[in-house]
Design a protein around this motif. Structure first.
Motif, mmCIF file in Angstrom:
data_model
loop_
_atom_site.group_PDB
_atom_site.id
_atom_site.type_symbol
_atom_site.label_atom_id
_atom_site.label_comp_id
_atom_site.label_asym_id
_atom_site.label_seq_id
_atom_site.Cartn_x
_atom_site.Cartn_y
_atom_site.Cartn_z
ATOM 1 N N TRP A 56 42.359 29.472 46.681
ATOM 2 C CA TRP A 56 42.753 29.652 45.285
ATOM 3 C C TRP A 56 42.104 28.650 44.344
ATOM 4 O O TRP A 56 42.474 28.571 43.178
ATOM 5 N N PHE A 115 46.826 29.700 39.955
ATOM 6 C CA PHE A 115 47.574 30.569 40.856
ATOM 7 C C PHE A 115 47.586 30.069 42.299
ATOM 8 O O PHE A 115 47.867 30.831 43.208
ATOM 9 N N VAL A 152 50.377 30.945 44.637
ATOM 10 C CA VAL A 152 50.438 32.232 45.328
ATOM 11 C C VAL A 152 50.070 32.042 46.799
ATOM 12 O O VAL A 152 50.673 32.634 47.689
ATOM 13 N N THR A 157 52.939 30.560 48.583
ATOM 14 C CA THR A 157 53.935 31.614 48.801
ATOM 15 C C THR A 157 53.581 32.463 50.012
ATOM 16 O O THR A 157 54.442 32.779 50.837
ATOM 17 N N ILE A 214 55.945 40.812 45.682
ATOM 18 C CA ILE A 214 55.745 39.893 44.558
ATOM 19 C C ILE A 214 54.403 39.172 44.680
ATOM 20 O O ILE A 214 53.641 39.057 43.715
ATOM 21 N N LEU A 265 50.993 39.480 42.079
ATOM 22 C CA LEU A 265 50.318 38.356 41.440
ATOM 23 C C LEU A 265 48.883 38.215 41.915
ATOM 24 O O LEU A 265 48.052 37.634 41.221
ATOM 25 N N GLU A 266 48.587 38.728 43.097
ATOM 26 C CA GLU A 266 47.229 38.630 43.619
ATOM 27 C C GLU A 266 46.317 39.694 43.030
ATOM 28 O O GLU A 266 45.127 39.517 42.912
ATOM 29 N N ILE A 308 46.653 41.607 39.881
ATOM 30 C CA ILE A 308 47.263 41.941 38.596
ATOM 31 C C ILE A 308 46.693 43.217 38.011
ATOM 32 O O ILE A 308 47.377 43.943 37.288
ATOM 33 N N TYR A 312 53.607 46.787 39.309
ATOM 34 C CA TYR A 312 54.623 46.024 38.589
ATOM 35 C C TYR A 312 55.764 46.938 38.140
ATOM 36 O O TYR A 312 56.939 46.579 38.224
ATOM 37 N N ILE A 328 58.610 31.854 46.362
ATOM 38 C CA ILE A 328 57.822 32.115 45.149
ATOM 39 C C ILE A 328 57.946 31.018 44.096
ATOM 40 O O ILE A 328 57.173 31.005 43.145
ATOM 41 N N ILE A 374 54.866 29.091 42.911
ATOM 42 C CA ILE A 374 53.872 29.660 42.002
ATOM 43 C C ILE A 374 53.979 29.014 40.616
ATOM 44 O O ILE A 374 52.994 28.467 40.106
ATOM 45 N N CYS A 431 42.481 28.507 34.315
ATOM 46 C CA CYS A 431 42.191 29.902 34.629
ATOM 47 C C CYS A 431 40.724 30.097 34.999
ATOM 48 O O CYS A 431 40.281 31.235 35.204
#
Length: 601
Positions: free
Chosen positions: A108, A114, A117, A120, A484, A488-489, A491, A497, A533, A536, A559
């Motif tokens: 990541w 992120f 994630v 998680t 979940i 998030l992986e 999007i 969602y 989670i 995250i 980002c």
């Protein structure tokens, strides 16, 4: 901007050829990546991926979800989720791991915001690994119990009660008393030596011997999660043996596990084929197949949110996406491996195996419904019952039942083990990325230490209330958690969602059969998910705080890929990644943290 400090990224890039040593026995002399090692053969990787994806869920979870969600109608959302979510996400994880040669946490650096994630995913894998080996322990227990001249669950015995019967139980019937026809119970009929008038019998379904054996003998199941009871010692020993097998297969990492999977990944298909042929010859088998893909399919189920959520989570569960294992296994590929074709082969193999196993299981369910006088949908109450009631019941009816039972539960053992290998490899790969020097020198004690800790954590699952814990972890971590993490992986696939929100609104508390979980049990399940989670947002906040500039600049910088994101080996970087920050070897000795900052040299 300060260089983000990821301990797992600071590995020495040695220019000259490095040969494998006794301290680094998981690396071969011909491996492209002399720091981490590579798969010895392409077939080792493919079979490991197939073994990871094809597991116990293909035998008991998929068939159970199918009949619980409308039979053949469930195959529609299942196929849609495979095409729109499962396959793209599977390919994404394989390509990420292979591209960067990093595990699920360190990979990541592509998006530091992120990185939580990845944490998680690893935590979910840990929770699932705990209960998954318990199921392997169940398989070991049944395999050992099958070494008898007659299977112990073939007939009702001293451990059974009055409801134990392979055929419907006559509770009342009509008798003629002095020319008058009256309905009486069967105990009165037997006590007074009367005979029932033909066709007047009133039946109630009985409990199969295999069902009572599962609950009363194998599990010694308590009345609920509140009643923990004692540790079932023989299940604890089977659980210990399962962990010993896993530890022994993984002591050299992929170099040893990659050889074991040649047997554990291929053997189950032989047994499934045999069981399918035998199941198709059983009386009532067509009734089960009809419910699976025929006229009894309930297409109105497609309007329910839970069905689509189950299809999505089953795809993620079955393909093992969003667990981190795909990233971990693919990180040992050579850089130019064709992971796109690998993804297609593994995904199709896995899903076709699920459908194939469904035919075998539903033919047996149809037979069970026929002999018990029930509908197919009423035969079993949970997915675990399919593996440990439906199959044992059918095996007990076969000539040479003990032999087939040993073969079947040995198949379950192999199905579970190769999936477990990859799950533990996910954990050890994460540790390797965080502590490269330590892992290089102490792979065996660290691997065995992980197995020991997970064994101790799993002891609660082999108490008399253990099945409730197993079902609780499966319901929350293997369902909500991976959904979940997957959202998030990836999007970009927005409609997943919507499924999450819809299913949350329609949420129903889990049950085991007809027994509802207490409020504290449901709360504990949600706590497991929150614990997984919560990292995250925590890691995202840490990253933003450690960045420089105003709040907008900090978010933007987090980002973007980290300076050291890119192919692991320098010769693979090309023009785009030629200026990536080169970590130095001497930094390996620093105390690792999740993140930090360090001024560039």
């Amino acid at each position: 901007m300060d260089k983000l400090k990821f301990p797992s990224f600071f590995k020495c890039r040695v220019k000259e050829k490095v040969t494998a040593s006794s301290e680094n026995f998981h690396v071969g002399e011909n491996d492209e990546n002399q720091d981490r090692g590579n798969w010895s053969k392409k077939s080792d990787y493919l079979l490991s991926m197939v073994g990871y994806a094809v597991g116990l869920g293909n035998v008991w979870r998929f068939p159970y979800l199918t009949y619980n969600n409308g039979g053949g109608a469930f195959l529609i959302p299942y196929a849609i989720m495979l095409a729109l979510a499962g396959l793209p996400l599977f390919f994404l994880e394989c390509s990420l791991g292979q591209f960067a040669s990093l595990g699920p946490v360190s990979v990541w650096r592509i998006l530091p915001l992120f990185q939580g994630v990845g944490i998680t995913m690893v935590l979910i894998s840990i929770f699932v690994t705990i209960y998954y080996n318990v199921i392997i322990g169940y398989s070991l227990y049944y395999m050992f119990a099958s070494f008898q001249s007659e299977l112990p669950w073939k007939n009702c015995s001293s451990w059974s009660d009055s409801n134990c019967s392979r055929t419907p139980i006559v509770t009342h019937c009509n008798v003629s008393i002095h020319g008058t026809e009256m309905q009486v119970n069967m105990s009165w009929v037997h006590a007074n030596n009367f005979t029932c008038i033909n066709g007047s019998e009133v039946y109630q379904p009985g409990q199969l011997p295999s069902e009572q054996y599962w609950n009363k003998v194998a599990l010694q199941r308590s009345s609920g999660m509140d009643e923990t009871g004692e540790i079932v010692w023989y299940l604890a020993l089977c659980l210990l043996l399962a962990w010993i097998i896993v530890g022994a297969a993984l002591f050299k990492g992929i170099k040893s596990s990659g050889k074991v999977v040649y047997f554990t990944a291929l053997f189950p298909y032989v047994v499934l084929l045999i069981l399918l042929i035998r199941g198709a010859t059983l009386e009532g088998a067509s009734k089960g197949i009809s419910y699976y893909i025929g006229a009894q399919s309930n297409f109105t189920k497609l309007s329910e949110a839970e069905v689509w959520k189950d299809a999505a989570t089953q795809i993620f569960y079955s393909l093992s996406v969003a667990w981190g294992g795909l990233v971990a296994l693919s990180s040992y590929n050579k850089f130019n491996n064709n992971c796109f074709s690998d993804a297609i082969v593994v995904c199709l193999t896995n899903c076709l195996t699920s459908v194939f196993a469904g035919f075998a299981i539903f033919s047996i369910l149809g037979h069970m419904a026929h002999i018990s006088g029930q509908e197919v949908s009423q035969v079993v109450k949970s997915g675990f019952d399919l593996a440990f009631i439906a199959y044992p019941e059918a095996l007990a009816q076969l000539p040479g039942g003990p032999f087939w039972s040993i073969l079947f539960f040995f198949m379950l053992l192999t199905l579970g083990l190769d999936s477990q290998f990859a799950s533990i490899e996910t954990i050890t790969t994460t540790i390797q990325d965080l502590f490269p020097k330590v892992m290089k020198k102490m792979r065996i004690p660290i691997t065995l230490g992980c197995c020991l800790v997970l064994f101790l954590l799993g002891l609660v699952c082999v108490t008399q209330a253990g099945i409730y814990w197993v079902n609780l972890i499966d319901h929350f971590c293997a369902g909500w958690g991976i959904l979940i993490a997957a959202i998030l992986e990836i999007i970009g696939i927005i409609w997943i969602y919507a499924i999450l929100i819809w299913s949350l609104v329609k949420f129903q508390r889990p049950t085991y059969g007809e027994i509802s979980y207490p409020d504290w049990g449901v709360a504990l399940g949600w706590c497991m998910i929150i614990f997984c989670i919560i990292w995250i947002p925590i890691v995202a906040i840490i990253k933003i705080v450690q960045a420089e500039g105003n709040i907008f600049q900090r978010i933007v910088s987090c980002c973007k890929p980290a300076p050291n994101w890119g192919p692991y080996l320098e010769q693979h970087r090309g023009e785009r990644y030629k200026n990536m920050v080169e970590p130095k070897k001497e930094i390996d000795h620093e105390i690792p943290t999740i993140s930090g900052s360090r001024k560039p040299e």
